[in-house]
Design a protein around this motif. Structure first.
Motif, PDB file in Angstrom:
ATOM      1  N   ARG A 233       0.837  -1.208   0.000  1.00  0.00           N
ATOM      2  CA  ARG A 233       0.000   0.000   0.000  1.00  0.00           C
ATOM      3  C   ARG A 233       0.869   1.255   0.000  1.00  0.00           C
ATOM      4  NH1 ARG A 233      -5.330  -1.362  -1.275  1.00  0.00           N
ATOM      5  NH2 ARG A 233      -5.876  -3.253  -0.118  1.00  0.00           N
TER       6      ARG A 233
ATOM      7  N   GLU B 265       2.258   1.847  -3.439  1.00  0.00           N
ATOM      8  CA  GLU B 265       1.242   2.389  -4.333  1.00  0.00           C
ATOM      9  C   GLU B 265       1.000   3.864  -4.053  1.00  0.00           C
ATOM     10  OE1 GLU B 265      -1.219  -1.793  -4.982  1.00  0.00           O
ATOM     11  OE2 GLU B 265      -1.861  -0.357  -3.446  1.00  0.00           O
ATOM     12  N   GLU B 266       1.006   4.249  -2.787  1.00  0.00           N
ATOM     13  CA  GLU B 266       0.838   5.671  -2.458  1.00  0.00           C
ATOM     14  C   GLU B 266       2.005   6.501  -2.973  1.00  0.00           C
ATOM     15  OE1 GLU B 266       0.362   5.713   1.730  1.00  0.00           O
ATOM     16  OE2 GLU B 266      -1.627   4.772   1.703  1.00  0.00           O
TER      17      GLU B 266
ATOM     18  N   GLU C  33       3.899   5.703  -5.551  1.00  0.00           N
ATOM     19  CA  GLU C  33       3.752   5.753  -7.009  1.00  0.00           C
ATOM     20  C   GLU C  33       2.765   6.839  -7.408  1.00  0.00           C
ATOM     21  OE1 GLU C  33       4.564   1.179  -8.511  1.00  0.00           O
ATOM     22  OE2 GLU C  33       2.526   1.773  -7.950  1.00  0.00           O
ATOM     23  N   GLU C  34       1.652   6.897  -6.674  1.00  0.00           N
ATOM     24  CA  GLU C  34       0.630   7.903  -6.975  1.00  0.00           C
ATOM     25  C   GLU C  34       1.183   9.311  -6.804  1.00  0.00           C
ATOM     26  OE1 GLU C  34      -3.235   9.255  -7.989  1.00  0.00           O
ATOM     27  OE2 GLU C  34      -2.345   7.250  -8.120  1.00  0.00           O
ATOM     28  N   ARG C  35       2.018   9.498  -5.802  1.00  0.00           N
ATOM     29  CA  ARG C  35       2.560  10.825  -5.507  1.00  0.00           C
ATOM     30  C   ARG C  35       3.650  11.244  -6.493  1.00  0.00           C
ATOM     31  NH1 ARG C  35       5.114  11.369   0.284  1.00  0.00           N
ATOM     32  NH2 ARG C  35       3.072  10.447   0.767  1.00  0.00           N
TER      33      ARG C  35
ATOM     34  N   ARG D  75       2.816   9.287 -11.097  1.00  0.00           N
ATOM     35  CA  ARG D  75       1.668   9.646 -11.922  1.00  0.00           C
ATOM     36  C   ARG D  75       1.743  11.120 -12.274  1.00  0.00           C
ATOM     37  NH1 ARG D  75      -4.733   8.888 -10.306  1.00  0.00           N
ATOM     38  NH2 ARG D  75      -5.596   9.736 -12.264  1.00  0.00           N
TER      39      ARG D  75
END
Length: 298
Positions: free
Chosen positions: A277, A280-281, A283-285, A288
């Motif tokens: 998790r 993924e956070e 990666e999002e920050r 993306r």
């Protein structure tokens, strides 16, 4: 509050401290997830998992400290390291404590067997002289930077010197600076009662399934007997081995893995335990791109 201070507080609390024996970040994470307030690195399990060898002084101090650090980094609860015999004499024990403290451990086990040591529930143990053992504890206490770093002085005297030796050594180790005395290899409730009565400080024991531990000994009983801490060094490894053996047998019998659901942690839960998790956070920050903003050339 440091993790060492927290561990010491848990030991001195009137409620029994139950510490599952862990051997890697996954087992430690599962123990924390299950609600245990602290965990114990099991030298025997670490030796078995990482070397495929028994608890026979085969792991170096640097390797044990490194594996402990990985476990510490995987959880937020206090972790007790396994310092074996101090990996040598009192001077070695001094540097061992400093290495484990740098690794983030909240405390350490130090035992009074000769090298090579062996599992406390096996026969054939031998002890170092009491003065030498006490000197190791004194060196360990002097070496710690955090005065609350727990020195858990393990004695295997019960099998070699009887209860009189346990009490004599336990009180000598407390006088030398130990936080707690770990009486290894107890075989009856009466032995536990005698040790608690004779040792002038917190007493720890362990429970090993299939070892010399009294049968069907509950945590409630241990608390009533006055034990401060109980470690469970083997149960997680034995459970993991049993589960893997069952899964392997059923795969062969069932011609596949489709019916193993009762044995398996769900795939997503396993990745969550490993920290996916957070990945993924991140990666999002960071990976993306913002809407309408192209990736900057690097």
């Amino acid at each position: 509050m440091s993790r060492a201070s927290k561990l010491k507080e848990l030991i001195l609390d009137r409620e029994l401290l139950v510490m599952p024996g862990v051997f890697d970040p996954i087992s430690a994470g599962l123990a924390e997830q299950a609600g245990f307030a602290a965990v114990q690195c099991s030298g025997a399990s670490i030796s078995g998992v990482h070397l495929g060898r028994p608890d026979y002084s085969m792991i170096s101090m640097d390797d044990m400290a490194a594996w402990t650090a990985r476990i510490v980094n995987a959880v937020s609860v206090p972790v007790m390291g396994d310092g074996d015999t101090g990996f040598g004499n009192a001077v070695n024990a001094y540097y061992t404590v400093q290495a484990f403290e740098r690794a983030g451990a909240a405390g350490i086990n130090l035992e009074d067997q000769v090298v090579p040591k062996r599992c406390g529930h096996l026969d054939g143990k031998q002890l170092v002289d009491l003065d030498e053992a006490a000197a190791k504890i004194r060196a360990a206490a002097d070496a710690r930077h955090d005065p609350d770093f727990v020195i858990n002085a393990r004695t295997d005297a019960l099998a070699c010197e009887g209860m009189a030796g346990v009490i004599r050594r336990g009180n000598a180790y407390l006088a030398a600076g130990a936080t707690m005395v770990f009486v290894e290899g107890v075989t009856s409730r009466e032995e536990i009662r005698e040790a608690v009565r004779g040792i002038r400080g917190p007493v720890a024991v362990n429970v090993i399934e299939g070892g010399k531990s009294p049968q069907r000994l509950t945590f409630t009983e241990l608390q009533e007997l006055g034990v401060a801490r109980v470690s469970l060094p083997a149960v997680l490894l034995l459970a993991a081995m049993g589960g893997m053996r069952t899964a392997l047998r059923r795969m062969r019998e069932d011609d596949g893995t489709a019916d193993l659901g009762d044995l398996l942690v769900p795939f997503r839960e396993a990745h969550d335990l490993m920290g996916m998790r957070e990945i993924e956070e991140l990666e999002e920050r960071y990976l993306r791109p913002l809407t309408g903003t192209p990736h900057a050339a690097r």
